[in-house]
Design a protein around this motif. Structure first.
Motif, PDB file in Angstrom:
ATOM      1  N   ARG A 150       0.578  -1.521  -0.515  1.00 39.82           N
ATOM      2  CA  ARG A 150       0.286  -0.491  -0.370  1.00 39.82           C
ATOM      3  C   ARG A 150       0.979   0.873  -0.201  1.00 39.82           C
ATOM      4  O   ARG A 150       1.134   2.288  -0.660  1.00 39.82           O
ATOM      5  CB  ARG A 150      -0.879   0.356   1.414  1.00 39.82           C
ATOM      6  N   LEU A 151       1.848   1.113   0.691  1.00 41.64           N
ATOM      7  CA  LEU A 151       2.682   2.184   0.794  1.00 41.64           C
ATOM      8  C   LEU A 151       3.241   2.729  -0.905  1.00 41.64           C
ATOM      9  O   LEU A 151       4.039   3.776  -1.554  1.00 41.64           O
ATOM     10  CB  LEU A 151       4.324   2.151   1.816  1.00 41.64           C
ATOM     11  N   ILE A 152       4.181   1.413  -1.340  1.00 40.29           N
ATOM     12  CA  ILE A 152       4.020   1.269  -2.818  1.00 40.29           C
ATOM     13  C   ILE A 152       3.132   2.083  -3.433  1.00 40.29           C
ATOM     14  O   ILE A 152       3.718   3.092  -4.416  1.00 40.29           O
ATOM     15  CB  ILE A 152       4.647  -0.343  -3.181  1.00 40.29           C
ATOM     16  N   ALA A 153       2.056   1.927  -3.551  1.00 43.23           N
ATOM     17  CA  ALA A 153       1.616   1.932  -4.296  1.00 43.23           C
ATOM     18  C   ALA A 153       0.971   3.616  -4.314  1.00 43.23           C
ATOM     19  O   ALA A 153      -0.448   4.251  -5.112  1.00 43.23           O
ATOM     20  CB  ALA A 153      -0.333   1.299  -4.022  1.00 43.23           C
ATOM     21  N   GLY A 154       0.628   4.342  -2.954  1.00 46.18           N
ATOM     22  CA  GLY A 154       0.456   5.411  -2.893  1.00 46.18           C
ATOM     23  C   GLY A 154      -1.241   5.486  -1.976  1.00 46.18           C
ATOM     24  O   GLY A 154      -1.453   6.942  -1.562  1.00 46.18           O
ATOM     25  N   GLY A 167      11.359   7.293   6.071  1.00 48.42           N
ATOM     26  CA  GLY A 167      11.974   6.027   5.092  1.00 48.42           C
ATOM     27  C   GLY A 167      11.879   6.408   3.321  1.00 48.42           C
ATOM     28  O   GLY A 167      10.654   8.254   3.488  1.00 48.42           O
ATOM     29  N   ARG A 168      11.630   6.234   2.756  1.00 49.77           N
ATOM     30  CA  ARG A 168      11.898   7.676   1.713  1.00 49.77           C
ATOM     31  C   ARG A 168      11.870   5.569   0.514  1.00 49.77           C
ATOM     32  O   ARG A 168      12.315   4.484   0.514  1.00 49.77           O
ATOM     33  CB  ARG A 168      12.635   6.991   0.594  1.00 49.77           C
ATOM     34  N   ILE A 169      10.590   5.553  -0.619  1.00 52.85           N
ATOM     35  CA  ILE A 169      10.281   4.722  -1.733  1.00 52.85           C
ATOM     36  C   ILE A 169      10.870   5.331  -2.589  1.00 52.85           C
ATOM     37  O   ILE A 169       9.753   7.108  -3.489  1.00 52.85           O
ATOM     38  CB  ILE A 169       8.557   4.548  -1.896  1.00 52.85           C
ATOM     39  N   LEU A 170      12.201   5.050  -3.654  1.00 51.43           N
ATOM     40  CA  LEU A 170      12.179   5.294  -5.269  1.00 51.43           C
ATOM     41  C   LEU A 170      11.894   4.650  -6.998  1.00 51.43           C
ATOM     42  O   LEU A 170      12.572   3.767  -6.493  1.00 51.43           O
ATOM     43  CB  LEU A 170      13.541   5.609  -4.879  1.00 51.43           C
ATOM     44  N   LEU A 171      11.538   5.216  -7.690  1.00 45.84           N
ATOM     45  CA  LEU A 171      11.251   4.496  -8.569  1.00 45.84           C
ATOM     46  C   LEU A 171      11.836   5.332  -9.663  1.00 45.84           C
ATOM     47  O   LEU A 171      12.447   6.237  -9.961  1.00 45.84           O
ATOM     48  CB  LEU A 171       9.435   5.430  -8.776  1.00 45.84           C
ATOM     49  N   ASP A 172      12.644   4.320  -9.760  1.00 43.87           N
ATOM     50  CA  ASP A 172      14.120   4.736 -11.176  1.00 43.87           C
ATOM     51  C   ASP A 172      14.934   5.830 -10.739  1.00 43.87           C
ATOM     52  O   ASP A 172      15.159   6.563 -11.019  1.00 43.87           O
ATOM     53  CB  ASP A 172      13.226   4.918 -12.496  1.00 43.87           C
ATOM     54  N   GLN A 191      13.497   8.646  -8.523  1.00 42.14           N
ATOM     55  CA  GLN A 191      12.757   9.767  -8.284  1.00 42.14           C
ATOM     56  C   GLN A 191      12.182   9.415  -6.876  1.00 42.14           C
ATOM     57  O   GLN A 191      11.385   8.150  -6.797  1.00 42.14           O
ATOM     58  CB  GLN A 191      11.855   9.667  -9.588  1.00 42.14           C
ATOM     59  N   ASP A 192      12.351  10.204  -5.804  1.00 46.14           N
ATOM     60  CA  ASP A 192      11.913  10.559  -5.108  1.00 46.14           C
ATOM     61  C   ASP A 192       9.712   9.918  -5.210  1.00 46.14           C
ATOM     62  O   ASP A 192       9.626  10.879  -5.480  1.00 46.14           O
ATOM     63  CB  ASP A 192      12.293  11.413  -3.925  1.00 46.14           C
TER      64      ASP A 192
END
Length: 364
Positions: free
Chosen positions: A61-65, A72-77, A79-80
């Motif tokens: 759910r955190l990854i999905a927003g 903490g941080r979630i980075l996609l390629d 990008q935060d």
């Protein structure tokens, strides 16, 4: 008889890497996730595996927003995306409930996301023809979800995710509502789809069979923390904790007091556990003695429950050997012994314990 009809070929998706750095999430005084850090490689199938309440769905759910981490941080390629809303993340998601609109046709359900994003109708039709052909839904496009089987509904949910052409697809226990035979079929289909499209897949399950048969990488979670990250073979062959040793494998690894195996030689501290997989144990002429307590016949194999000192263990033996006597002696395959310290972490096996010196494995 052959047909001139050809199935539209899937379009490979651009792969994207996900990186989770120090993710924590609390609900009141309860910690659902504690400093979770893991890299989800681009174009690979990663499974979040663990028992109910371990934090895997919360992490998804955190990854999905759909939720925000406390730290903490979630980075996609690179990008935060930690603070971005779901619509601004380059992700697709398949839910456990499929979330199909009962009043819309199959085609309308598949195209729903593209319609909301106002993708031009010609592009929608082109994508629908390609994806429906790939998913075997092209003859069902006019039906409503209530007219479909469970497997067909699952394909519609998958098609809706695929048609979005997002590089990352999240799946939250999508097969839990299907029967065993259909689950096995859909495991193969989902894995093949991910490989054909080159998607970065994040798949949540509590089912170790799904994880072992589908994943490139398994993230084992327990109590809101990551226990181990490994490929299926590495996880099975070299569990890093007693939790992983017991959670992976059917039956799970035996954990035995070393002195019950005549291994207590003054080197290992109190509380150390020895681990042996059931299939790595065999009947021997010499070695530790065990009392047989039960036999479970499985056709090709039989599971032998035995007591050895204070410990209980399970052996997986070929059924053609016939039932064992009431008292047996056991040996184990060279290199099959695992050791865990009192905290449950893996430790190196001393060289002189690498294989039992007093027994030899019989020819099977």
């Amino acid at each position: 008889m052959t047909s001139d009809r050809t199935t539209p070929q899937p379009t490979a998706q651009p792969a994207a890497e996900l990186r989770l750095e120090g993710i924590s999430r609390h609900f009141g005084a309860s910690a659902a996730l504690s400093e979770v850090s893991v890299t989800i490689p681009a174009g690979r199938f990663t499974v979040l595996l663990g028992p109910s309440g371990c934090g895997k769905s919360t992490l998804l759910r955190l990854i999905a927003g759909l939720d925000r981490p406390d730290a903490g941080r979630i980075l996609l390629d690179g990008q935060d995306i930690t603070a971005l809303p779901p619509a601004a993340r380059d992700l697709a998601m398949v839910f456990q409930s499929y979330a199909l609109f009962p009043h819309l046709s199959v085609a309308e359900n598949i195209l729903f996301g593209l319609s909301v994003r106002r993708v031009p109708r010609p592009a929608q039709r082109e994508r629908l023809g390609r994806v429906a052909g790939m998913m075997g839904l092209d003859t069902l496009l006019d039906r409503k979800p209530g007219q479909l089987s469970g497997g067909q509904q699952q394909r519609v949910a998958l098609a809706r995710a695929v048609i979005s052409e997002r590089p990352v697809c999240l799946m939250d226990e999508p097969l839990s509502n299907l029967d065993a035979k259909l689950r096995a079929e859909m495991r193969v289909e989902i894995r093949a789809l991910q490989q054909r499209l080159g998607l970065t897949m994040v798949y949540v399950t509590h089912d170790q069979v799904e994880a072992m048969t589908m994943a490139d990488q398994i993230v084992v979670m327990n109590g809101g923390r990551v226990e181990q990250v490994a490929d299926p073979r590495g996880l099975y062959a070299r569990p890093e904790t007693t939790f992983c040793a017991r959670f992976i494998g059917t039956p799970p690894m035996n954990l035995i007091a070393p002195d019950d195996l005549a291994l207590a030689d003054g080197i290992m501290p109190p509380g150390t556990l020895a681990g042996l997989r059931p299939e790595d144990i065999f009947l021997a002429d010499q070695g530790p003695e065990a009392a047989v307590e039960g036999i479970e016949y499985l056709g090709a194999d039989q599971l032998i429950a035995a007591r050895i000192g204070r410990s209980r263990l399970i052996l997986r033996l070929p059924a053609r050997q016939g039932p064992p006597p009431a008292r047996i002696r056991i040996g184990w395959a060279p290199g099959a012994l695992h050791l865990f310290d009192p905290s449950g972490r893996r430790i190196a096996v001393p060289e002189h314990l690498f294989s039992p010196s007093s027994v030899k494995e019989p020819v099977r």
